[in-house]
Motif scaffolding. Structure first.
Motif, PDB file in Angstrom:
ATOM      1  N   SER A  16       0.827  -1.207   0.000  1.00  0.00           N
ATOM      2  CA  SER A  16       0.000   0.000   0.000  1.00  0.00           C
ATOM      3  C   SER A  16       0.863   1.259   0.000  1.00  0.00           C
ATOM      4  N   PHE A  17       1.947   1.273   0.800  1.00  0.00           N
ATOM      5  CA  PHE A  17       2.860   2.419   0.808  1.00  0.00           C
ATOM      6  C   PHE A  17       3.527   2.577  -0.554  1.00  0.00           C
ATOM      7  N   LEU A  18       3.927   1.462  -1.146  1.00  0.00           N
ATOM      8  CA  LEU A  18       4.584   1.485  -2.449  1.00  0.00           C
ATOM      9  C   LEU A  18       3.662   2.110  -3.500  1.00  0.00           C
ATOM     10  N   ILE A  19       2.419   1.677  -3.508  1.00  0.00           N
ATOM     11  CA  ILE A  19       1.458   2.179  -4.497  1.00  0.00           C
ATOM     12  C   ILE A  19       1.146   3.656  -4.249  1.00  0.00           C
ATOM     13  N   ARG A  20       1.048   4.054  -2.995  1.00  0.00           N
ATOM     14  CA  ARG A  20       0.841   5.472  -2.692  1.00  0.00           C
ATOM     15  C   ARG A  20       1.976   6.315  -3.289  1.00  0.00           C
ATOM     16  N   ASN A  21       3.207   5.851  -3.151  1.00  0.00           N
ATOM     17  CA  ASN A  21       4.339   6.596  -3.697  1.00  0.00           C
ATOM     18  C   ASN A  21       4.314   6.640  -5.222  1.00  0.00           C
ATOM     19  N   LEU A  22       3.923   5.539  -5.854  1.00  0.00           N
ATOM     20  CA  LEU A  22       3.832   5.530  -7.317  1.00  0.00           C
ATOM     21  C   LEU A  22       2.747   6.490  -7.811  1.00  0.00           C
ATOM     22  N   LEU A  23       1.629   6.535  -7.104  1.00  0.00           N
ATOM     23  CA  LEU A  23       0.555   7.456  -7.488  1.00  0.00           C
ATOM     24  C   LEU A  23       0.984   8.917  -7.326  1.00  0.00           C
ATOM     25  N   ALA A  24       1.871   9.160  -6.370  1.00  0.00           N
ATOM     26  CA  ALA A  24       2.367  10.520  -6.153  1.00  0.00           C
ATOM     27  C   ALA A  24       3.460  10.901  -7.149  1.00  0.00           C
ATOM     28  N   ASN A  25       3.972   9.921  -7.896  1.00  0.00           N
ATOM     29  CA  ASN A  25       5.066  10.151  -8.845  1.00  0.00           C
ATOM     30  C   ASN A  25       4.708   9.549 -10.204  1.00  0.00           C
ATOM     31  N   PRO A  26       3.775  10.170 -10.925  1.00  0.00           N
ATOM     32  CA  PRO A  26       3.274   9.583 -12.171  1.00  0.00           C
ATOM     33  C   PRO A  26       4.293   9.582 -13.313  1.00  0.00           C
ATOM     34  N   HIS A  27       5.469  10.189 -13.096  1.00  0.00           N
ATOM     35  CA  HIS A  27       6.499  10.106 -14.141  1.00  0.00           C
ATOM     36  C   HIS A  27       7.155   8.729 -14.192  1.00  0.00           C
ATOM     37  N   VAL A  28       6.928   7.884 -13.159  1.00  0.00           N
ATOM     38  CA  VAL A  28       7.456   6.511 -13.175  1.00  0.00           C
ATOM     39  C   VAL A  28       6.587   5.684 -14.116  1.00  0.00           C
ATOM     40  N   ARG A  29       7.167   5.260 -15.242  1.00  0.00           N
ATOM     41  CA  ARG A  29       6.398   4.544 -16.257  1.00  0.00           C
ATOM     42  C   ARG A  29       6.840   3.095 -16.427  1.00  0.00           C
ATOM     43  N   PHE A  30       7.925   2.716 -15.726  1.00  0.00           N
ATOM     44  CA  PHE A  30       8.434   1.350 -15.839  1.00  0.00           C
ATOM     45  C   PHE A  30       8.755   0.827 -14.436  1.00  0.00           C
ATOM     46  N   LEU A  31       8.469  -0.453 -14.227  1.00  0.00           N
ATOM     47  CA  LEU A  31       8.800  -1.108 -12.960  1.00  0.00           C
ATOM     48  C   LEU A  31       9.563  -2.390 -13.241  1.00  0.00           C
ATOM     49  N   VAL A  32      10.670  -2.581 -12.528  1.00  0.00           N
ATOM     50  CA  VAL A  32      11.416  -3.831 -12.575  1.00  0.00           C
ATOM     51  C   VAL A  32      11.281  -4.469 -11.199  1.00  0.00           C
ATOM     52  N   ILE A  33      10.677  -5.635 -11.137  1.00  0.00           N
ATOM     53  CA  ILE A  33      10.360  -6.287  -9.859  1.00  0.00           C
ATOM     54  C   ILE A  33      11.263  -7.508  -9.703  1.00  0.00           C
ATOM     55  N   LEU A  34      12.182  -7.437  -8.740  1.00  0.00           N
ATOM     56  CA  LEU A  34      13.141  -8.514  -8.489  1.00  0.00           C
ATOM     57  C   LEU A  34      12.520  -9.506  -7.514  1.00  0.00           C
ATOM     58  N   ASN A  35      12.216 -10.677  -8.007  1.00  0.00           N
ATOM     59  CA  ASN A  35      11.521 -11.699  -7.220  1.00  0.00           C
ATOM     60  C   ASN A  35      12.345 -12.982  -7.310  1.00  0.00           C
ATOM     61  N   GLY A  36      13.553 -12.947  -6.705  1.00  0.00           N
ATOM     62  CA  GLY A  36      14.472 -14.030  -6.996  1.00  0.00           C
ATOM     63  C   GLY A  36      15.051 -14.808  -5.833  1.00  0.00           C
ATOM     64  N   THR A  37      14.838 -14.365  -4.585  1.00  0.00           N
ATOM     65  CA  THR A  37      15.486 -15.041  -3.469  1.00  0.00           C
ATOM     66  C   THR A  37      14.510 -15.946  -2.716  1.00  0.00           C
ATOM     67  N   LYS A  38      15.073 -16.798  -1.892  1.00  0.00           N
ATOM     68  CA  LYS A  38      14.252 -17.665  -1.039  1.00  0.00           C
ATOM     69  C   LYS A  38      13.378 -16.827  -0.108  1.00  0.00           C
ATOM     70  N   GLU A  39      13.939 -15.712   0.376  1.00  0.00           N
ATOM     71  CA  GLU A  39      13.178 -14.833   1.259  1.00  0.00           C
ATOM     72  C   GLU A  39      11.994 -14.214   0.520  1.00  0.00           C
ATOM     73  N   ASP A  40      12.193 -13.870  -0.760  1.00  0.00           N
ATOM     74  CA  ASP A  40      11.074 -13.341  -1.559  1.00  0.00           C
ATOM     75  C   ASP A  40       9.960 -14.372  -1.683  1.00  0.00           C
ATOM     76  N   ARG A  41      10.347 -15.610  -1.922  1.00  0.00           N
ATOM     77  CA  ARG A  41       9.336 -16.669  -2.071  1.00  0.00           C
ATOM     78  C   ARG A  41       8.596 -16.894  -0.756  1.00  0.00           C
ATOM     79  N   ASN A  42       9.329 -16.873   0.353  1.00  0.00           N
ATOM     80  CA  ASN A  42       8.690 -17.088   1.649  1.00  0.00           C
ATOM     81  C   ASN A  42       7.734 -15.961   2.001  1.00  0.00           C
ATOM     82  N   ALA A  43       8.154 -14.717   1.778  1.00  0.00           N
ATOM     83  CA  ALA A  43       7.338 -13.564   2.173  1.00  0.00           C
ATOM     84  C   ALA A  43       6.191 -13.312   1.198  1.00  0.00           C
ATOM     85  N   GLY A  44       6.447 -13.475  -0.098  1.00  0.00           N
ATOM     86  CA  GLY A  44       5.389 -13.329  -1.096  1.00  0.00           C
ATOM     87  C   GLY A  44       5.056 -11.909  -1.505  1.00  0.00           C
TER      88      GLY A  44
END
Length: 498
Positions: free
Chosen positions: A63-91
């Motif tokens: 929710s915080f992440l999306i609030r920041n993106l909405l406040a910064n509409p010049h961000v037009r690309f997102l790269v989402i790193l979803n590669g570690t064991k911790e990422d898989r565990n947390a989701g």
């Protein structure tokens, strides 16, 4: 290729959690998940990215992440790193990807608050104060991709940087935010003790204690926490397979714990952008396998008070990212193996149950290895954690209140009133009240108090037995007052009679 001057016309302006972000001048946001954001930033120029930040939790972070993106509409690309064991565990990253893939629906959070539910098998919440049209516009306006390594992140960011500058998709949008303000009762600041049979029971008591008397302080992470200093939690009877309540109100489940245990017991290779694991610190960080050292120490000297493992590196002062778990101490007393862990900074809502289960697994592992390699067949004793900063982050206060409301009263109803300080037998002898203190097991008389004034007697007993349970001393006060009335009236006194 666009010129640097053109690329630097944007400035990312984080409205939420600014100290947790690395801001640049480009149009690409990098969601680093559990990978250390600085490991990515050092391989990029500031004009190549808009922002780089972590995403640890789908319920607390998106929710915080999306609030920041909405406040910064010049961000037009997102790269989402979803590669570690911790990422898989947390989701968290997977849930964010599902927001862009599948959208969201109206629903309720785990605390019952109205919210937007991300259409994902992983629970993820977005504040209901953000209107649906803006969320849909964001999903339609941002080009996103999923990657699995730092190298892929850098490649994608640089490829987006080769594109012509894209106009912002709209105006900066700021939405109201609900604030939870706790009520704090006065209490001790330093030194607290809580005991429970299971990790789940002990955790509920911990949350209640912090929410009731914890001091509210600012954190280094753009928020507040409610904190007790030096909280000792004693878990006496956690079963070997771990106890999970039904329904499970813990912030972890058996699948997560199976993975987490490996992070404490097993060694791990050093990987760029991935923080140490506790197992790495214990097994190889200092060039010695400390778990093996402790096993050998106790086999050779079962009464040793020096079965110590340390995770703190003096270099941690310089480079940051220091471990929260600092010190482990094992001790055998009366053929019982206990483990005491010192944790300098402890998120008691999200992290402590997993910490405790991982440490209990390590305690069991050491006990089993000693049994395999020697004639010692030790019992598993208590697990003790000393959390030097035991805190609840402000984004879990509402969850903590709900947990207390639903679970704490139930625990209190099930409590037994065994007190290690023993039992107290009250009688009238002549013209005085006489109290005999007996051991809790054999009933042997170990102390005797006499007098006529209930308050004076209560204070004397409390001074002689400072570990007496609070409800026990309250009970004694009531009974001693009844005994004092009997002295005045001449009516007979019988303990526990109405």
């Amino acid at each position: 290729m666009i010129e640097t001057a053109e690329a630097t016309k944007f400035q990312y302006n984080p409205r939420y959690k600014p100290n947790q972000l690395i801001c640049g001048h480009g149009q690409t946001g990098v969601i680093a998940g559990w990978t250390v954001k600085s490991a990515i930033a050092k391989r990029l120029q500031s004009h190549e990215f808009a922002v780089i930040g972590q995403l640890y939790s789908p319920t607390r972070g998106i929710s915080f992440l999306i609030r920041n993106l909405l406040a910064n509409p010049h961000v037009r690309f997102l790269v989402i790193l979803n590669g570690t064991k911790e990422d898989r565990n947390a989701g968290g990253c997977e849930c964010l990807l599902d927001f862009f893939r599948h959208g969201f629906s109206e629903g309720k959070s785990d605390t019952g608050r109205e919210c937007w539910l991300i259409n994902s098998p992983i629970p993820g919440y977005i504040d209901i104060e953000i209107n649906a049209a803006s969320l849909d516009k964001l999903r339609q306006s941002v080009e996103w991709c999923e990657v699995k390594s730092i190298t892929e992140v850098v490649e994608k960011v640089k490829s987006y940087g080769l594109k012509n500058t894209v106009k912002p998709w709209g105006e900066s949008l700021i939405f109201p935010q609900t604030e939870v303000i706790p009520t704090v009762l006065p209490g001790t600041r330093y030194g607290h003790r809580i005991e429970g049979k299971t990790i789940a029971e002990t955790w509920v008591k911990i949350i209640h204690r912090i929410k009731t008397t914890g001091t509210i302080r600012p954190t280094g992470y753009d928020g507040q926490w409610q904190e007790l200093i030096d909280l000792m939690a004693v878990v006496t009877d956690e079963p070997s397979g771990f106890y999970f309540p039904e329904p499970n109100y813990l912030p972890c489940d058996s699948t997560f714990i199976e993975e987490y245990i490996h992070q404490i017991i097993d060694d791990a290779p050093i990987l760029e952008g991935v923080k140490y694991t506790y197992g790495q610190r214990l097994r190889s960080w200092f060039g010695k396998d400390q778990i093996e050292q402790v096993i050998h120490k106790l086999i050779s000297e079962i009464d040793a008070a020096s079965a110590v493992m340390s995770l703190w590196d003096v270099k941690d002062h310089e480079k940051g990212g220091s471990p929260c778990l600092n010190h482990l101490w094992l001790r055998v007393v009366d053929n019982e193996l206990s483990l005491t862990a010192t944790i300098r900074s402890n998120d008691m809502y999200m992290a402590w149950p997993s910490n405790a289960m991982g440490l209990r697994a390590l305690q069991q592992y050491i006990r089993d290895e000693i049994a395999k390699r020697s004639d010692y067949n030790l019992k598993i004793g208590p697990l003790i954690t000393v959390s030097q900063s035991a805190h609840l982050y402000d984004d879990t206060w509402e969850n903590a209140d709900q947990l207390i409301k639903k679970q704490y009263a139930k625990l209190c109803q099930k409590r037994d009133f065994y007190d290690p300080s023993g039992n107290f037998l009250i009688e009238i002898e002549g013209n005085e009240i006489v109290i005999k203190q007996t051991t809790p097991g054999s009933g042997e008389v170990v102390a005797c108090y006499s007098g006529k004034e209930p308050l004076k007697l209560v204070r004397e007993i409390a001074a002689a037995s400072p570990g007496i349970h609070p409800e026990h001393i309250g009970y004694l006060g009531i009974e001693l007052q009844k005994a004092a009335e009997s002295l005045k009236t001449g009516n007979p006194y019988l303990q526990d009679s109405k």
